[in-house]
Design a protein around this motif. Sequence first.
Motif, PDB file in Angstrom:
ATOM      1  N   UNK A  31      11.822  -3.398 -19.966  1.00 52.35           N
ATOM      2  CA  UNK A  31      10.392  -3.666 -20.142  1.00 52.35           C
ATOM      3  C   UNK A  31       9.658  -2.409 -20.599  1.00 52.35           C
ATOM      4  N   UNK A  32       9.927  -1.280 -19.948  1.00 50.88           N
ATOM      5  CA  UNK A  32       9.254  -0.033 -20.327  1.00 50.88           C
ATOM      6  C   UNK A  32       9.599   0.376 -21.761  1.00 50.88           C
ATOM      7  N   UNK A  36       7.085   0.717 -25.080  1.00 51.96           N
ATOM      8  CA  UNK A  36       7.040   1.924 -25.910  1.00 51.96           C
ATOM      9  C   UNK A  36       7.316   1.599 -27.373  1.00 51.96           C
ATOM     10  N   UNK A  37       8.296   0.747 -27.626  1.00 51.62           N
ATOM     11  CA  UNK A  37       8.627   0.394 -29.010  1.00 51.62           C
ATOM     12  C   UNK A  37       7.503  -0.406 -29.651  1.00 51.62           C
ATOM     13  N   UNK A  38       6.845  -1.253 -28.877  1.00 54.64           N
ATOM     14  CA  UNK A  38       5.718  -2.002 -29.424  1.00 54.64           C
ATOM     15  C   UNK A  38       4.584  -1.062 -29.824  1.00 54.64           C
ATOM     16  N   UNK A  42       4.564   1.051 -35.830  1.00 54.55           N
ATOM     17  CA  UNK A  42       4.211   1.598 -37.139  1.00 54.55           C
ATOM     18  C   UNK A  42       4.733   2.994 -37.378  1.00 54.55           C
ATOM     19  N   UNK A  43       5.485   3.542 -36.420  1.00 55.00           N
ATOM     20  CA  UNK A  43       5.991   4.910 -36.553  1.00 55.00           C
ATOM     21  C   UNK A  43       7.272   4.939 -37.378  1.00 55.00           C
ATOM     22  N   UNK A  44       7.785   6.124 -37.596  1.00 53.97           N
ATOM     23  CA  UNK A  44       9.020   6.275 -38.346  1.00 53.97           C
ATOM     24  C   UNK A  44      10.188   5.733 -37.535  1.00 53.97           C
ATOM     25  N   UNK A  45      11.226   5.199 -38.189  1.00 52.77           N
ATOM     26  CA  UNK A  45      12.358   4.643 -37.437  1.00 52.77           C
ATOM     27  C   UNK A  45      13.089   5.683 -36.604  1.00 52.77           C
ATOM     28  N   UNK A  46      13.018   6.970 -37.004  1.00 54.59           N
ATOM     29  CA  UNK A  46      13.684   8.011 -36.210  1.00 54.59           C
ATOM     30  C   UNK A  46      13.113   8.077 -34.798  1.00 54.59           C
ATOM     31  N   UNK A  47      11.797   7.891 -34.674  1.00 53.91           N
ATOM     32  CA  UNK A  47      11.174   7.954 -33.362  1.00 53.91           C
ATOM     33  C   UNK A  47      11.535   6.723 -32.534  1.00 53.91           C
ATOM     34  N   UNK A  49      14.188   4.973 -32.893  1.00 52.43           N
ATOM     35  CA  UNK A  49      15.616   5.124 -32.584  1.00 52.43           C
ATOM     36  C   UNK A  49      15.800   6.012 -31.350  1.00 52.43           C
ATOM     37  N   UNK A  50      15.055   7.114 -31.298  1.00 52.79           N
ATOM     38  CA  UNK A  50      15.164   8.019 -30.155  1.00 52.79           C
ATOM     39  C   UNK A  50      14.722   7.334 -28.864  1.00 52.79           C
ATOM     40  N   UNK A  51      13.661   6.537 -28.934  1.00 50.89           N
ATOM     41  CA  UNK A  51      13.175   5.840 -27.747  1.00 50.89           C
ATOM     42  C   UNK A  51      14.199   4.807 -27.279  1.00 50.89           C
TER      43      UNK A  51
END
Length: 433
Positions: A31-32, A36-38, A42-47, A49-51
Motif C-alpha cells: 500500500x505504501x 508513492x508510485x501514484x 509523472x516522474x522519470x521511470x528511474x525514480x 524503478x528505485x521506489x
Amino acid sequence: MTMPLAWLAGGVDALGWTLVHFLWQGALVGVLTAVALAALRGARPQLRYAVACAGLLACVLWPAVTLALRLRIGGMAEGAVPAAQFTGLPHAAALGSHMEWIVAAWATCCIMLLARTALGMAWIAHATRTEGRDAHWQRQLDRLAQAMGVARQVRLRVVRHLASPVTAGCWRPVVLVPASLLSGMPPELLHALLAHELAHIRRHDYLVNLLQNLAESLLFYHPAVWWLSRRIRFERELIADDLAAAHAGGPRRLAHALSELEKRQFAHHEPALAADGGDLMKRITRLLRHESRPASASLSASRRDTATTLTAMLAAVLPALALAGAMAAGHAQAEGDAVVKPDQAGKIVFEGCAKPVWPAASLAAKESGTVTLAFLIGTDGSVDDARVRKSSGHPSLDQAALEGIGKCRFVPAHKDGAPVKAWMMMQYVWMPE
C-alpha cells in the motif's frame, strides 16, 4: 525432547509465524509503495524503478528481521519458546498447532519455484553453447555495444522457436535472437531491438532480475510481491527504451520495431513481448509521445498532468494503427455459437488487412484509445461475427475497428485437418503518428 529437537521445533515455529505475519507486513509495504508510485506517476521511470525496488527489498528484509528476532527470543529461553506466546494474533494457539504443515507447504513451493528458475538458467546456458552464430550481426552487436559504453564482450546466439530477444548473463552476457527475426525483420528494426537488449546489459538488469526471482520464490504466496516485481520489470523496460532510443534511430524507430515484433508474434501465436515487462502498447505510446516533445523541454514538463501530455500528443492529425494483444483462439465463444475447439488456431493474413479509416468526427475531436475485439473466423477465412469486448471509450472508434476487422482475411482454424469456426481476439490501438 532433546535440545537439538527442541531447537528445530522452535525454528519451525519461528519460521511459520514469520510467514503468517508477512501477510499484513507485505500488504502494508504494498500500500505504501502504491501511494508513492501514484504520487510519482509523472516522474522519470528511474525514480519509480528505485521506489519499486525499495518496496520489494522491504518485503524481503522485514520478514528476515522478524525471523532473526524470533530465533533469538527462542534461543534465549529454556528450550523452544512457543511462538504463540508472542504473536499478538487472535486464535494463535490453534494456528500454531499447524505450523509444521504451513512450513512444509511453503518449503515445497519454494523448491519448485527455485527449480524452475534453475531450469531456465540451464536452458540459457545450453543455448549459449549449442545454438548458431551469425558473424555479420555479431559485428553489428560489437559496434553497437561500443557505442553504448558496454565494455564487456557480448555474445550473440541465433535460437529457433524463440518469441523475442532475450538477454542473460552478468559477467559474460549473451543475447539470444530468434532466427525468424534475422531472416525476416528489416535490419534497422533489428538494430533497434539489439540496442534495447544492450541497455539491459549496460544496467546489469539480469542480476536484478535473478534477485527478483529469488524474492518471488521465497514470498510467492503474497500478491504484493508479484505486483511489485511486475512493476519493477515494467519500469525497467521503460528505462531500457530511453537508453536504446538514442542508439536506435530515435524513439519512433524503436516503437516501430516493438510493434513489428508484436505483429510477428501475433501471426505465429507466440507469447506477447515482455510478458513480465508490462503493457507493450503503453511502451510504444510513450516512445511516440516522447518524440513529439521539443528537445529543449525541461524536466518539469515530464511531470505535468497526463491529460496535458495527451493533448500535446494528439496535435498530430494522421492516424496510425498498431496491432497488439495476445490471441486467444477458441476461448472467446459466445452464447449460442456452436464452435469446435480447434487443434490449430487461425492466422491473420496481414497483407490483406487494410487499416481502418479514422472517423472524421473522432479525428476532429482528437479521440484516441484502444478497443478489444472478439471475432468469429468462418471456415472460409472471413469474419462471420465481431463484437467489442472492451470499448475504447469512443463509440465511433469502436465501430471503425469493427468495420476494419471485417475487411481482414484469415487462415481458418483447423480441427482434425478440416477448417472449423473459431473465435479470436485482437486489439486496435488508435494513436497519432
